[in-house]
Design an enzyme around this catalytic site. Structure first.
Site, PDB file in Angstrom:
ATOM      1  N   ASP A  28      -1.601   1.347  -3.251  1.00 28.75           N
ATOM      2  CA  ASP A  28      -1.533   2.382  -2.209  1.00 28.75           C
ATOM      3  C   ASP A  28      -2.913   2.995  -1.932  1.00 28.75           C
ATOM      4  O   ASP A  28      -3.745   3.081  -2.829  1.00 28.75           O
ATOM      5  CB  ASP A  28      -0.560   3.485  -2.670  1.00 28.75           C
ATOM      6  CG  ASP A  28      -0.156   4.391  -1.523  1.00 28.75           C
ATOM      7  OD1 ASP A  28      -0.322   4.000  -0.352  1.00 28.75           O
ATOM      8  OD2 ASP A  28       0.308   5.512  -1.801  1.00 28.75           O
ATOM      9  N   ASN A  30      -4.944   2.225   0.986  1.00 26.41           N
ATOM     10  CA  ASN A  30      -5.867   1.473   1.866  1.00 26.41           C
ATOM     11  C   ASN A  30      -6.187   2.252   3.139  1.00 26.41           C
ATOM     12  O   ASN A  30      -7.334   2.329   3.571  1.00 26.41           O
ATOM     13  CB  ASN A  30      -5.243   0.140   2.294  1.00 26.41           C
ATOM     14  CG  ASN A  30      -5.108  -0.831   1.147  1.00 26.41           C
ATOM     15  OD1 ASN A  30      -5.709  -0.649   0.105  1.00 26.41           O
ATOM     16  ND2 ASN A  30      -4.306  -1.868   1.344  1.00 26.41           N
ATOM     17  N   ASN A  76       7.623  -1.363   5.858  1.00 31.57           N
ATOM     18  CA  ASN A  76       6.300  -1.464   6.501  1.00 31.57           C
ATOM     19  C   ASN A  76       6.350  -2.048   7.919  1.00 31.57           C
ATOM     20  O   ASN A  76       5.382  -1.935   8.680  1.00 31.57           O
ATOM     21  CB  ASN A  76       5.320  -2.283   5.643  1.00 31.57           C
ATOM     22  CG  ASN A  76       4.824  -1.545   4.413  1.00 31.57           C
ATOM     23  OD1 ASN A  76       4.485  -2.147   3.401  1.00 31.57           O
ATOM     24  ND2 ASN A  76       4.775  -0.210   4.473  1.00 31.57           N
ATOM     25  N   ARG A 186       0.126   2.537 -10.130  1.00 31.73           N
ATOM     26  CA  ARG A 186       0.104   2.943  -8.724  1.00 31.73           C
ATOM     27  C   ARG A 186      -1.201   3.676  -8.433  1.00 31.73           C
ATOM     28  O   ARG A 186      -1.545   4.630  -9.135  1.00 31.73           O
ATOM     29  CB  ARG A 186       1.292   3.859  -8.391  1.00 31.73           C
ATOM     30  CG  ARG A 186       1.252   4.269  -6.926  1.00 31.73           C
ATOM     31  CD  ARG A 186       2.461   5.040  -6.453  1.00 31.73           C
ATOM     32  NE  ARG A 186       2.377   5.159  -5.002  1.00 31.73           N
ATOM     33  CZ  ARG A 186       3.384   5.107  -4.162  1.00 31.73           C
ATOM     34  NH1 ARG A 186       4.598   4.965  -4.600  1.00 31.73           N
ATOM     35  NH2 ARG A 186       3.179   5.204  -2.861  1.00 31.73           N
ATOM     36  N   ILE A 193       8.011   5.799  -6.782  1.00 36.76           N
ATOM     37  CA  ILE A 193       8.236   4.353  -7.012  1.00 36.76           C
ATOM     38  C   ILE A 193       8.315   3.576  -5.702  1.00 36.76           C
ATOM     39  O   ILE A 193       8.094   2.364  -5.684  1.00 36.76           O
ATOM     40  CB  ILE A 193       9.546   4.104  -7.799  1.00 36.76           C
ATOM     41  CG1 ILE A 193       9.713   5.096  -8.943  1.00 36.76           C
ATOM     42  CG2 ILE A 193       9.601   2.702  -8.331  1.00 36.76           C
ATOM     43  CD1 ILE A 193      10.981   4.862  -9.751  1.00 36.76           C
ATOM     44  N   GLU A 205       6.453   1.277 -18.393  1.00 37.54           N
ATOM     45  CA  GLU A 205       5.584   2.446 -18.483  1.00 37.54           C
ATOM     46  C   GLU A 205       4.860   2.570 -17.144  1.00 37.54           C
ATOM     47  O   GLU A 205       4.589   1.561 -16.485  1.00 37.54           O
ATOM     48  CB  GLU A 205       4.551   2.256 -19.599  1.00 37.54           C
ATOM     49  CG  GLU A 205       5.153   2.128 -20.993  1.00 37.54           C
ATOM     50  CD  GLU A 205       5.785   3.430 -21.475  1.00 37.54           C
ATOM     51  OE1 GLU A 205       5.243   4.507 -21.168  1.00 37.54           O
ATOM     52  OE2 GLU A 205       6.822   3.355 -22.161  1.00 37.54           O
TER      53      GLU A 205
HETATM   54  C1  FPP Z   1      -0.503   0.681   1.078  1.00 37.78           C
HETATM   55  O1  FPP Z   1      -1.572   1.463   1.543  1.00 37.78           O
HETATM   56  C2  FPP Z   1      -0.822  -0.722   1.270  1.00 37.78           C
HETATM   57  C3  FPP Z   1      -0.109  -1.585   2.046  1.00 37.78           C
HETATM   58  C4  FPP Z   1       1.114  -1.186   2.781  1.00 37.78           C
HETATM   59  C5  FPP Z   1      -0.536  -2.955   2.229  1.00 37.78           C
HETATM   60  C6  FPP Z   1      -1.185  -3.578   1.027  1.00 37.78           C
HETATM   61  C7  FPP Z   1      -1.864  -4.773   1.482  1.00 37.78           C
HETATM   62  C8  FPP Z   1      -3.007  -5.271   0.980  1.00 37.78           C
HETATM   63  C9  FPP Z   1      -3.754  -4.743  -0.181  1.00 37.78           C
HETATM   64  C10 FPP Z   1      -3.567  -6.482   1.576  1.00 37.78           C
HETATM   65  C11 FPP Z   1      -2.597  -7.590   1.339  1.00 37.78           C
HETATM   66  C12 FPP Z   1      -3.269  -8.809   1.211  1.00 37.78           C
HETATM   67  C13 FPP Z   1      -3.099  -9.645   0.204  1.00 37.78           C
HETATM   68  C14 FPP Z   1      -3.916 -10.852   0.247  1.00 37.78           C
HETATM   69  C15 FPP Z   1      -2.148  -9.429  -0.922  1.00 37.78           C
HETATM   70  P1  FPP Z   1      -1.338   2.398   2.797  1.00 37.78           P
HETATM   71  O2  FPP Z   1      -1.746   1.634   4.011  1.00 37.78           O
HETATM   72  O3  FPP Z   1       0.065   2.900   2.804  1.00 37.78           O
HETATM   73  O4  FPP Z   1      -2.362   3.519   2.509  1.00 37.78           O
HETATM   74  P2  FPP Z   1      -2.226   5.053   2.898  1.00 37.78           P
HETATM   75  O5  FPP Z   1      -1.137   5.634   2.048  1.00 37.78           O
HETATM   76  O6  FPP Z   1      -3.572   5.595   2.536  1.00 37.78           O
HETATM   77  O7  FPP Z   1      -1.956   5.122   4.361  1.00 37.78           O
END
Ligand code: FPP
Length: 241
Positions: A28, A30, A76, A186, A193, A205
């Site tokens: 989480d 990104n 998503n 996480r 979760i 854990e």
């Molecule tokens: C949550 O962060 C992340 C996701 C919904 C996507 C995760 C995807 C990747 C790391 C790339 C996937 C690629 C591969 C190759 C596995 P968020 O976008 O909800 O972050 P935020 O809470 O800050 O908005």
């Protein structure tokens, strides 16, 4: 600072001693990582995918047998189309390059039915071509923990079962090829979760990191392993006297 001396176990030794076989990651943060840098959210997922590659390799190097990552949840799909497409492209790119990862057995856990035909075929080919390799990587894609349990129960009903046990359910979950997670990590400061591995994490854990996923380093994994190794798992029972 940790000073290494003869009695300080290496991270690999800690993994082995603590019986840490399976780590699951909720990747989480990104989006927040990107927006705090005035970048589009897609840039956060791109950076996240690079960190995912690094962390998966590192876990393998320290002796973890199985990793699960939450790449895309059933919820998503509600994100803007451009963001959904960007995540799918990253996954497709990773799957296309994944043949180079010679020790990894790939499993895409979740409902693949709504994926585009070409993508589904690529993922299924990768699963077939890498079956039986020593290190298991589960990529949760269009995954939801409740939906997984409902799917498992329906599978058992279709098979004619009228009474079911816990092992019956475990046997038809998407993760029936690996042990339950010992540790769920996480990132992103949230303490929840989010419908991830609900059945399998009954006795896991948890380790919560304040960092956003693209900031996670190998050192943070070491910290999570140390934290895990220092805990007493009781499985609902009592400490041994
Ligand atoms: C949550 O962060 C992340 C996701 C919904 C996507 C995760 C995807 C990747 C790391 C790339 C996937 C690629 C591969 C190759 C596995 P968020 O976008 O909800 O972050 P935020 O809470 O800050 O908005």
């Amino acid at each position: 600072m940790i000073v290494k001396n003869e009695t300080t176990p290496t991270i690999k030794e800690l993994v082995e001693r603590a019986g840490l076989r399976h780590i699951a990651f909720i990747m989480d943060g990104n989006g927040r990582w990107a927006t705090s840098r005035l970048l589009p959210r897609e840039a956060g997922h791109k950076a996240g995918a690079e960190v995912f590659r690094k962390i998966v390799r590192y876990c393998k190097d320290i002796g973890i047998k199985c990793c699960t990552v939450y790449a895309f949840s059933t919820e998503n799909w509600n994100r803007p189309k451009t963001e959904v497409e960007a995540i799918m492209k990253l996954l497709e790119k990773y799957a296309a390059e994944a043949d180079g990862e010679k020790e990894i057995s790939f499993h895409f856990i979740g409902d693949k039915a709504p994926l585009a035909d070409a993508m589904r075929e690529k993922l299924e080919n990768l699963e077939r071509n890498t079956a039986g390799r020593p290190y298991i990587l589960n990529i949760a894609l269009n995954y939801g923990g409740r939906a997984e349990i409902v799917n498992a129960v329906n599978t058992l009903i279709e098979a004619g079962k009228t009474e079911i046990t816990e092992s019956d359910i475990s046997a038809v979950l998407y993760t029936n090829h690996c042990p339950d997670p010992d540790l769920v990590v996480r990132t992103g400061k949230e303490l929840r979760i989010s419908n991830f591995l609900l059945w399998q994490s009954a006795y896991a854990e948890y380790y919560f990191s304040e960092k956003m996923w693209p900031e996670l380093t190998e050192g943070d994994i070491d910290e999570a392993v140390r934290s895990f190794a220092g805990r007493k798992r009781r499985w609902g029972g009592l400490d041994e006297a």
